[in-house]
Design a protein around this motif. Structure first.
Motif, PDB file in Angstrom:
ATOM      1  N   ALA A   1       7.763   0.983   2.969  1.00  0.00           N
ATOM      2  CA  ALA A   1       6.754   1.986   3.298  1.00  0.00           C
ATOM      3  C   ALA A   1       7.260   2.914   4.401  1.00  0.00           C
ATOM      4  N   GLN A   2       6.708   4.118   4.419  1.00  0.00           N
ATOM      5  CA  GLN A   2       7.031   5.131   5.429  1.00  0.00           C
ATOM      6  C   GLN A   2       8.489   5.582   5.381  1.00  0.00           C
ATOM      7  N   GLY A   3       9.144   5.434   4.228  1.00  0.00           N
ATOM      8  CA  GLY A   3      10.502   5.940   4.078  1.00  0.00           C
ATOM      9  C   GLY A   3      11.574   5.142   4.788  1.00  0.00           C
ATOM     10  N   ILE A   4      11.291   3.906   5.189  1.00  0.00           N
ATOM     11  CA  ILE A   4      12.301   3.044   5.820  1.00  0.00           C
ATOM     12  C   ILE A   4      13.152   2.402   4.725  1.00  0.00           C
TER      13      ILE A   4
ATOM     14  N   ASP B   1      16.420   8.520   4.273  1.00  0.00           N
ATOM     15  CA  ASP B   1      17.777   9.070   4.297  1.00  0.00           C
ATOM     16  C   ASP B   1      18.790   7.922   4.280  1.00  0.00           C
ATOM     17  N   ARG B   2      19.473   7.740   3.158  1.00  0.00           N
ATOM     18  CA  ARG B   2      20.439   6.653   3.013  1.00  0.00           C
ATOM     19  C   ARG B   2      21.765   6.960   3.706  1.00  0.00           C
ATOM     20  N   SER B   3      21.981   8.198   4.100  1.00  0.00           N
ATOM     21  CA  SER B   3      23.250   8.569   4.711  1.00  0.00           C
ATOM     22  C   SER B   3      23.275   8.140   6.167  1.00  0.00           C
ATOM     23  N   SER B   4      24.413   8.372   6.834  1.00  0.00           N
ATOM     24  CA  SER B   4      24.547   8.016   8.243  1.00  0.00           C
ATOM     25  C   SER B   4      23.564   8.775   9.123  1.00  0.00           C
TER      26      SER B   4
ATOM     27  N   ALA C   1       2.701   2.842  -5.255  1.00  0.00           N
ATOM     28  CA  ALA C   1       2.681   3.142  -3.822  1.00  0.00           C
ATOM     29  C   ALA C   1       3.991   3.730  -3.346  1.00  0.00           C
ATOM     30  N   LEU C   2       5.101   3.362  -4.015  1.00  0.00           N
ATOM     31  CA  LEU C   2       6.407   3.833  -3.566  1.00  0.00           C
ATOM     32  C   LEU C   2       6.908   5.041  -4.351  1.00  0.00           C
ATOM     33  N   THR C   3       6.166   5.427  -5.381  1.00  0.00           N
ATOM     34  CA  THR C   3       6.629   6.522  -6.230  1.00  0.00           C
ATOM     35  C   THR C   3       6.796   7.820  -5.453  1.00  0.00           C
ATOM     36  N   ALA C   4       5.821   8.117  -4.592  1.00  0.00           N
ATOM     37  CA  ALA C   4       5.895   9.371  -3.831  1.00  0.00           C
ATOM     38  C   ALA C   4       7.117   9.411  -2.949  1.00  0.00           C
ATOM     39  N   THR C   5       7.430   8.266  -2.313  1.00  0.00           N
ATOM     40  CA  THR C   5       8.605   8.229  -1.446  1.00  0.00           C
ATOM     41  C   THR C   5       9.874   8.388  -2.258  1.00  0.00           C
ATOM     42  N   LEU C   6       9.922   7.749  -3.423  1.00  0.00           N
ATOM     43  CA  LEU C   6      11.094   7.871  -4.269  1.00  0.00           C
ATOM     44  C   LEU C   6      11.293   9.311  -4.722  1.00  0.00           C
TER      45      LEU C   6
END
Length: 388
Positions: free
Chosen positions: A313-316, A364-367, A19-24
């Protein structure tokens, strides 16, 4: 119960992986999951996203025939079907967590449409909202012949009732990850597919049922905005620790502070805020490039100390900084909401024991991806303690 007495649940590896592969994959393509140091992520220019917050009314009445809220992802017919699903759950006295699971399941199975089947001739003579072709499956939950007659399975209320009957028979179903609970009911060929719908399903339940996804079960009662001490809200979220917020998000004195600092004593358990996969688990180098996390830090040292990033989920993405020692999780681990991932400490750029907690959107892990965790967590029913 003390802050440190909650049981440490084992980390589960493998569930939700697909389920998370696409987001990764998206993160890898945009650089969000790259191996860079937090000390290199400076900048205050990110636009803050304020998540919509539905009031938690406490009555959770659903109007199946009334005006439907607007969602970009779904139209009126689909939301009306979601309202039926929730209404049946209420009539059966299923807890709001079950409503979220049921709505998410129907989102995956039928996109919340009451589908006929091209191979089941009788189904096409019954009012429907589209035609599928998966074996002999029909209706909102794509139930097969063993679930009832064609007419019964294409009745949204009947289909919802059958789903709930099987759900509540699962031992400790309320504590299961959504994708696990849904799969045990549906027995799908794609067992990890349900997880990606949890975030939106909770928002739909909130919009249709007065903020019900923001409730947590406390002493046998569903209580609004109470998932602050290890309880899991119906949305699937919990507060990482029960301490109060001190330093806030991007204040005038600290415009580059991309999260909030939550007070806690050294050694307090840190819980992952929602089910997800660990993206990062390591020591962040200080301003001089040293990996010196096994010691207390100080203001100006730089770096997050021992820290963990988790993709939901949802890129959070949620971030947990200044752990006292190496995290209890590794990159790639799948964690459930409430799993303990480490303990509060003071490693890195820190003046004393506390948890620095961040929330990022769009993978997005950045600021640039950072948002204020306070309104976000309140919207999930897991408010950070000490914040109105």
């Amino acid at each position: 119960m003390s802050e440190q007495s909650h049981p440490r649940r084992p980390v589960r590896i493998g569930a939700l992986a697909a389920a998370l592969t696409a987001t990764l994959t998206l993160l890898c393509c945009t650089g969000g999951a790259g191996a860079f140091f937090l000390t290199e992520l400076g900048g205050d220019a990110a636009e803050q996203l304020s998540p919509a917050s539905m009031e938690c009314t406490g009555d959770f009445e659903v109007n199946v025939t009334g005006k439907m809220p607007r969602f970009a992802e779904y139209g009126e017919r689909q939301l009306r079907n979601a309202a039926v699903i929730i209404k049946v759950g209420q009539e059966m006295k299923v807890a709001p967590r079950g409503w979220v699971i049921a709505v998410a399941t129907a989102m995956q199975e039928s996109r919340l449409l009451n589908l006929a089947n091209s191979t089941v001739g009788e189904s096409r003579d019954i009012p429907n909202e589209g035609v599928g072709a998966d074996h002999d499956s029909v209706g909102l939950f794509q139930q097969r012949a063993s679930w009832g007659t064609v007419a019964q399975r294409m009745d949204p209320a009947y289909a919802s009732r059958k789903f709930y009957e099987k759900l509540v028979d699962l031992p400790d179903w309320e504590k299961l990850p959504l994708t696990v609970a849904a799969q045990r009911v549906q027995i799908s060929a794609f067992p990890d597919a349900y997880a990606k719908h949890e975030e939106l399903a909770a928002r739909i339940v909130d919009a249709l049922a007065g903020g019900a996804a923001r409730t947590a079960l406390i002493a046998g009662q569903q209580v609004c905005d109470a998932a602050a001490g290890g309880e899991i809200a119906a949305s699937g979220w919990t507060a990482p620790i029960p301490g109060g917020v001190g330093s806030g998000f991007r204040t005038a004195s600290r415009p580059g502070h991309n999260g909030v600092d939550i007070s806690a004593i050294r050694g307090t358990d840190i819980r992952v805020a929602a089910t997800g996969r660990v993206l990062v688990s390591r020591c962040d180098p200080d301003r001089r490039g040293r990996l010196s996390c096994d010691e207390d830090g100080w203001p100006g040292k730089g770096g997050c100390g021992w820290f963990v990033d988790v993709l939901h989920a949802q890129g959070i993405i949620t971030r947990y900084c200044h752990l006292v020692s190496r995290p209890l999780v590794a990159v790639g681990d799948t964690v459930q909401a409430g799993d303990v991932i480490g303990d509060v400490g003071s490693s890195g750029n820190s003046s004393g024991p506390h948890l620095h907690f961040e929330v990022h959107v769009d993978g997005d892990r950045s600021s640039r991806g950072a948002i204020d965790p306070v309104p976000f967590m309140r919207s999930k029913g897991a408010p950070l303690k000490g914040v109105g």
